[in-house]
Write a protein that holds these residues in place. Sequence first.
Motif, PDB file in Angstrom:
ATOM      1  N   GLU A  57      19.260 -45.938  36.523  1.00 23.53           N
ATOM      2  CA  GLU A  57      20.547 -45.708  37.176  1.00 23.53           C
ATOM      3  C   GLU A  57      21.252 -44.510  36.539  1.00 23.53           C
ATOM      4  O   GLU A  57      21.403 -44.443  35.322  1.00 23.53           O
ATOM      5  N   LYS A  58      21.668 -43.584  37.366  1.00 23.76           N
ATOM      6  CA  LYS A  58      22.302 -42.366  36.864  1.00 23.76           C
ATOM      7  C   LYS A  58      23.686 -42.684  36.293  1.00 23.76           C
ATOM      8  O   LYS A  58      24.445 -43.460  36.872  1.00 23.76           O
ATOM      9  N   PHE A  59      23.992 -42.054  35.165  1.00 25.83           N
ATOM     10  CA  PHE A  59      25.268 -42.299  34.483  1.00 25.83           C
ATOM     11  C   PHE A  59      25.650 -41.015  33.755  1.00 25.83           C
ATOM     12  O   PHE A  59      24.827 -40.420  33.063  1.00 25.83           O
ATOM     13  N   THR A  60      26.896 -40.580  33.927  1.00 22.37           N
ATOM     14  CA  THR A  60      27.354 -39.327  33.311  1.00 22.37           C
ATOM     15  C   THR A  60      28.486 -39.592  32.332  1.00 22.37           C
ATOM     16  O   THR A  60      29.468 -40.244  32.665  1.00 22.37           O
ATOM     17  N   TYR A  61      28.318 -39.060  31.133  1.00 21.23           N
ATOM     18  CA  TYR A  61      29.337 -39.173  30.085  1.00 21.23           C
ATOM     19  C   TYR A  61      29.759 -37.764  29.689  1.00 21.23           C
ATOM     20  O   TYR A  61      28.916 -36.905  29.433  1.00 21.23           O
ATOM     21  N   MET A  62      31.063 -37.513  29.647  1.00 21.21           N
ATOM     22  CA  MET A  62      31.563 -36.183  29.308  1.00 21.21           C
ATOM     23  C   MET A  62      32.243 -36.208  27.952  1.00 21.21           C
ATOM     24  O   MET A  62      33.113 -37.040  27.695  1.00 21.21           O
ATOM     25  N   THR A  63      31.853 -35.287  27.084  1.00 26.70           N
ATOM     26  CA  THR A  63      32.438 -35.208  25.753  1.00 26.70           C
ATOM     27  C   THR A  63      33.743 -34.416  25.793  1.00 26.70           C
ATOM     28  O   THR A  63      34.081 -33.792  26.797  1.00 26.70           O
ATOM     29  N   ASN A  64      34.454 -34.422  24.666  1.00 28.15           N
ATOM     30  CA  ASN A  64      35.771 -33.786  24.634  1.00 28.15           C
ATOM     31  C   ASN A  64      35.767 -32.397  24.003  1.00 28.15           C
ATOM     32  O   ASN A  64      36.817 -31.768  23.873  1.00 28.15           O
ATOM     33  N   TRP A  65      34.580 -31.923  23.593  1.00 29.46           N
ATOM     34  CA  TRP A  65      34.532 -30.613  22.936  1.00 29.46           C
ATOM     35  C   TRP A  65      33.112 -30.094  23.017  1.00 29.46           C
ATOM     36  O   TRP A  65      32.230 -30.737  23.583  1.00 29.46           O
ATOM     37  N   TYR A  66      32.885 -28.899  22.458  1.00 31.64           N
ATOM     38  CA  TYR A  66      31.532 -28.364  22.397  1.00 31.64           C
ATOM     39  C   TYR A  66      30.619 -29.325  21.622  1.00 31.64           C
ATOM     40  O   TYR A  66      31.060 -30.013  20.700  1.00 31.64           O
ATOM     41  N   ALA A  67      29.357 -29.334  21.993  1.00 30.01           N
ATOM     42  CA  ALA A  67      28.398 -30.254  21.376  1.00 30.01           C
ATOM     43  C   ALA A  67      28.345 -30.073  19.864  1.00 30.01           C
ATOM     44  O   ALA A  67      28.270 -28.952  19.355  1.00 30.01           O
ATOM     45  N   GLN A  68      28.399 -31.199  19.141  1.00 30.62           N
ATOM     46  CA  GLN A  68      28.450 -31.175  17.680  1.00 30.62           C
ATOM     47  C   GLN A  68      27.943 -32.509  17.150  1.00 30.62           C
ATOM     48  O   GLN A  68      27.681 -33.446  17.906  1.00 30.62           O
ATOM     49  N   ALA A  69      27.845 -32.593  15.830  1.00 35.03           N
ATOM     50  CA  ALA A  69      27.306 -33.805  15.212  1.00 35.03           C
ATOM     51  C   ALA A  69      28.141 -35.039  15.532  1.00 35.03           C
ATOM     52  O   ALA A  69      27.614 -36.150  15.620  1.00 35.03           O
ATOM     53  N   GLU A  70      29.439 -34.855  15.730  1.00 34.16           N
ATOM     54  CA  GLU A  70      30.314 -35.975  16.057  1.00 34.16           C
ATOM     55  C   GLU A  70      29.902 -36.651  17.365  1.00 34.16           C
ATOM     56  O   GLU A  70      30.253 -37.794  17.628  1.00 34.16           O
ATOM     57  N   HIS A  71      29.173 -35.935  18.199  1.00 37.56           N
ATOM     58  CA  HIS A  71      28.693 -36.455  19.480  1.00 37.56           C
ATOM     59  C   HIS A  71      27.225 -36.870  19.393  1.00 37.56           C
ATOM     60  O   HIS A  71      26.611 -37.204  20.408  1.00 37.56           O
ATOM     61  N   GLY A  72      26.686 -36.838  18.182  1.00 44.48           N
ATOM     62  CA  GLY A  72      25.243 -36.962  18.006  1.00 44.48           C
ATOM     63  C   GLY A  72      24.624 -38.232  18.551  1.00 44.48           C
ATOM     64  O   GLY A  72      23.490 -38.214  19.037  1.00 44.48           O
ATOM     65  N   GLY A  73      25.342 -39.349  18.483  1.00 44.36           N
ATOM     66  CA  GLY A  73      24.770 -40.598  18.938  1.00 44.36           C
ATOM     67  C   GLY A  73      24.426 -40.601  20.410  1.00 44.36           C
ATOM     68  O   GLY A  73      23.416 -41.199  20.829  1.00 44.36           O
TER      69      GLY A  73
END
Length: 336
Positions: A35-51
């Motif tokens: 099932e397609k699912f989209t998650y949007m981060t709050n900043w440029y890609a970084q280690a804080e988004h790593g999970g």
Amino acid sequence: MKHFRFKSPIASVLRSALCIGLMSVGSLQALQAQEKFTYMTNWYAQAEHGGFYQAVATGIYKKYGLDVTVKMGGPQVNIIQLMAADQADCVMGSSDLQMIQVREGGVPVTTLAAVFQKDPQVLIAHDDVKKFEDLKGKTILIASSANRGYWPWLKAKFGFTDSQTRPYTFNIQPFVADKNVAQQGYLTSEPYAIQKAGVKANTLMFSDHGYPAYATTITCMDKTIQARSKAVESFVKASMEGLKSYLADPAPGNVLIKKDNPNMSDDQLAYSVAKLKEMGMVTGGDAAKLGIGIMTDVRAKASYDFLVSAKLIDPAKVDIAKSYNLSFIKDSKVMP
């Protein structure tokens, strides 16, 4: 009745083709089951988004039946607006405080989990400043968004004044050039850049002094939670597994982070991951006993009460019980 068996070479070929066809159908069905699912981060890609990137890279989301796309945010990206326009299923809130304010503004969003048990927001000062109280009278560079978050808390806690502030432009050079200046930052980011510039500095964390905010949330529209509760539940659980995996071995997630954000260096990623571990940002606090991503009613109320006391929200316009739904993360139980 005798069972029909393929014996001739032609029959064997037909049987092989039939098996391949059945396998292809099975593979297609498995593919369709994602099932397609989209998650949007709050900043440029970084280690804080790593999970989240790790869960894509290692197939964790697929294990839960999800085909997840992680979309990168940035300073000019209004992630709430995009989610409201169905361009994302859930978004990464900078903090739970921010998301309560979004709900008060009329957008029906609910926070389900928080990656960071402590807000990584900090003030960075030159090495003559040992504690927050030493910043009285010094110039403090903050972004305009701070006025809707940590700045009222700092003023109430330490007696700072608005006259001390100047705009922070996400550039460390004004800080580097002036020893009388302090600036906002993220524990895992700006301190590294300042260190690389050869400047000795001290980092002061708000959360060490009682700042209640959680950070890096999973926040979704109410309609998504209601209509796709199973997918949301799977996304929350898989994301927490991704975080655990990323802290153990960030290499797979880092490949995707650098693909989205080519400016991200290996050194910065390594520094950030080390800080996340050192400070127990993901695995400390309540997460140590209740699982990664956990939020509690006590902490949620503390955030809400701060916003009310600082007159950052009107309690008549937002019900705390509707701003959080902690059932998904309580059931997740991904232990550090």
